[in-house]
Design an enzyme around this catalytic site. Structure first.
Site, PDB file in Angstrom:
ATOM      1  CE  LYS A  78     -14.230  -5.212  34.218  1.00 34.81           C
ATOM      2  NZ  LYS A  78     -13.716  -5.765  32.959  1.00 34.81           N
TER       3      LYS A  78
ATOM      4  NE  ARG B  44      -5.567  -1.357  29.211  1.00 40.96           N
ATOM      5  CZ  ARG B  44      -6.381  -2.000  30.033  1.00 40.96           C
ATOM      6  NH1 ARG B  44      -7.495  -1.419  30.426  1.00 40.96           N
ATOM      7  NH2 ARG B  44      -6.105  -3.222  30.447  1.00 40.96           N
TER       8      ARG B  44
ATOM      9  NE  ARG C 261      -8.741  -8.853  36.151  1.00 42.76           N
ATOM     10  CZ  ARG C 261      -8.628  -7.598  35.763  1.00 42.76           C
ATOM     11  NH1 ARG C 261      -9.224  -6.639  36.415  1.00 42.76           N
ATOM     12  NH2 ARG C 261      -7.895  -7.279  34.714  1.00 42.76           N
TER      13      ARG C 261
ATOM     14  NE  ARG D 277      -5.884  -7.393  29.374  1.00 40.49           N
ATOM     15  CZ  ARG D 277      -6.321  -6.395  28.591  1.00 40.49           C
ATOM     16  NH1 ARG D 277      -5.776  -6.192  27.411  1.00 40.49           N
ATOM     17  NH2 ARG D 277      -7.283  -5.622  28.989  1.00 40.49           N
TER      18      ARG D 277
ATOM     19  NE  ARG E 278      -9.611  -1.246  26.094  1.00 43.64           N
ATOM     20  CZ  ARG E 278      -9.787  -1.936  27.215  1.00 43.64           C
ATOM     21  NH1 ARG E 278     -10.968  -1.991  27.792  1.00 43.64           N
ATOM     22  NH2 ARG E 278      -8.781  -2.598  27.752  1.00 43.64           N
TER      23      ARG E 278
HETATM   24  P1  AMP Z   1      -7.657  -3.980  33.606  1.00 43.32           P
HETATM   25  O1  AMP Z   1      -7.435  -2.519  33.327  1.00 43.32           O
HETATM   26  O2  AMP Z   1      -8.734  -4.220  34.620  1.00 43.32           O
HETATM   27  O3  AMP Z   1      -7.863  -4.774  32.338  1.00 43.32           O
HETATM   28  O4  AMP Z   1      -6.312  -4.533  34.271  1.00 43.32           O
HETATM   29  C1  AMP Z   1      -5.081  -4.457  33.596  1.00 43.32           C
HETATM   30  C2  AMP Z   1      -4.082  -5.390  34.261  1.00 43.32           C
HETATM   31  O5  AMP Z   1      -3.850  -4.982  35.613  1.00 43.32           O
HETATM   32  C3  AMP Z   1      -4.518  -6.845  34.367  1.00 43.32           C
HETATM   33  O6  AMP Z   1      -4.249  -7.575  33.178  1.00 43.32           O
HETATM   34  C4  AMP Z   1      -3.658  -7.318  35.548  1.00 43.32           C
HETATM   35  O7  AMP Z   1      -2.314  -7.506  35.151  1.00 43.32           O
HETATM   36  C5  AMP Z   1      -3.693  -6.118  36.477  1.00 43.32           C
HETATM   37  N1  AMP Z   1      -4.852  -6.139  37.389  1.00 43.32           N
HETATM   38  C6  AMP Z   1      -5.928  -5.303  37.382  1.00 43.32           C
HETATM   39  N2  AMP Z   1      -6.781  -5.613  38.355  1.00 43.32           N
HETATM   40  C7  AMP Z   1      -6.259  -6.674  39.003  1.00 43.32           C
HETATM   41  C8  AMP Z   1      -6.691  -7.468  40.089  1.00 43.32           C
HETATM   42  N3  AMP Z   1      -7.863  -7.247  40.719  1.00 43.32           N
HETATM   43  N4  AMP Z   1      -5.892  -8.496  40.498  1.00 43.32           N
HETATM   44  C9  AMP Z   1      -4.725  -8.742  39.892  1.00 43.32           C
HETATM   45  N5  AMP Z   1      -4.253  -8.037  38.834  1.00 43.32           N
HETATM   46  C10 AMP Z   1      -5.019  -7.012  38.386  1.00 43.32           C
END
Ligand code: AMP
Length: 219
Positions: A19, A163, A92, A174, A129
């Protein structure tokens, strides 16, 4: 592209399904704004803000922060009356999809791209990554390494970092959190007829062509 006809764009897909990479492509080609709730939350953690301290542990565990908190963060960082966004990492779950529809987008047209991919391949993608700290370019040590080890092809930056939540244990959580929530959300966009399914296991340029086909028609 005629601005008034553009849809707001929603990217839904598992962590590591591409994404972020595709959002960067769309920003470059169509002038969209990229808004990633993961980035917003990581920035809060890095700045040491009160909110950042509150969510740090949740991010490290790979769980979700509360729906309302993410909504507030988006409200503070979006200007939906004047700009066109790619929502990356939000929604999400179906509750967040409803919040996006009724509290943020209201009547605004949108398209939801679902990045379909075999989840079993993603663990390896994620642990390999690396992201350039200077320009945000994304690499994979196995499938898309930088030409010179440790150096960004795009900007020459030398900080290609991993990360914190891209470790094997957190990645498993996740991916589980993702698979538990995806079904009803996809169903909702399907019913709204805004769902566009993308085969995300292909090469980056091929994935982008699929997305582009759906956006070009608004020109
Ligand atoms: P991402 O970079 O999208 O993989 O998000 C990293 C982390 O941020 C996730 O594992 C969640 O802990 C938190 N996070 C990101 N987006 C959301 C969301 N829409 N709702 C809840 N937690 C989120």
């Amino acid at each position: 592209m005629e601005k008034s006809k553009r849809p707001q764009i929603i990217f839904i897909g598992a962590p590591g399904s591409g994404k972020g990479t595709q959002a960067k492509n769309l920003v470059e080609s169509f002038g969209y704004e990229h808004i990633s709730t993961g980035d917003l939350l990581r920035n809060e953690v890095a700045s040491g803000s009160e909110l950042g301290q509150k969510v740090k542990g949740v991010l490290e565990a790979g769980e979700l922060v509360t729906d309302e908190l993410v909504l507030e963060l988006l409200e503070a960082n979006c200007d939906l009356d004047n700009k066109f966004y790619i929502f990356d990492g939000f929604p999400r779950n179906d509750k967040q999809a409803m919040l996006l529809k009724y509290r943020l987008l209201k009547e605004k047209p949108c398209l939801a791209f679902y990045f379909e991919i075999n989840l079993e391949e993603l663990e390896q993608r994620l642990v390999n990554r690396r992201t350039c700290q200077d320009c945000g370019a994304i690499y994979n040590l196995v499938s898309k390494p930088p030409q010179k080890e440790g150096v960004c092809d795009k900007c020459g930056g030398t900080q290609l970092t991993q990360r914190k939540d891209d470790n094997s244990e957190t990645v498993k959580t996740r991916l589980k959190v993702f698979s538990d929530a995806i079904g009803p959300m996809v169903e909702m966009y399907k019913n709204d007829q805004t769902l566009r399914v993308i085969q995300a296991d292909k090469e980056g340029s091929v994935v982008f062509t699929q997305i582009e086909e759906h956006i070009k028609i608004f020109v």
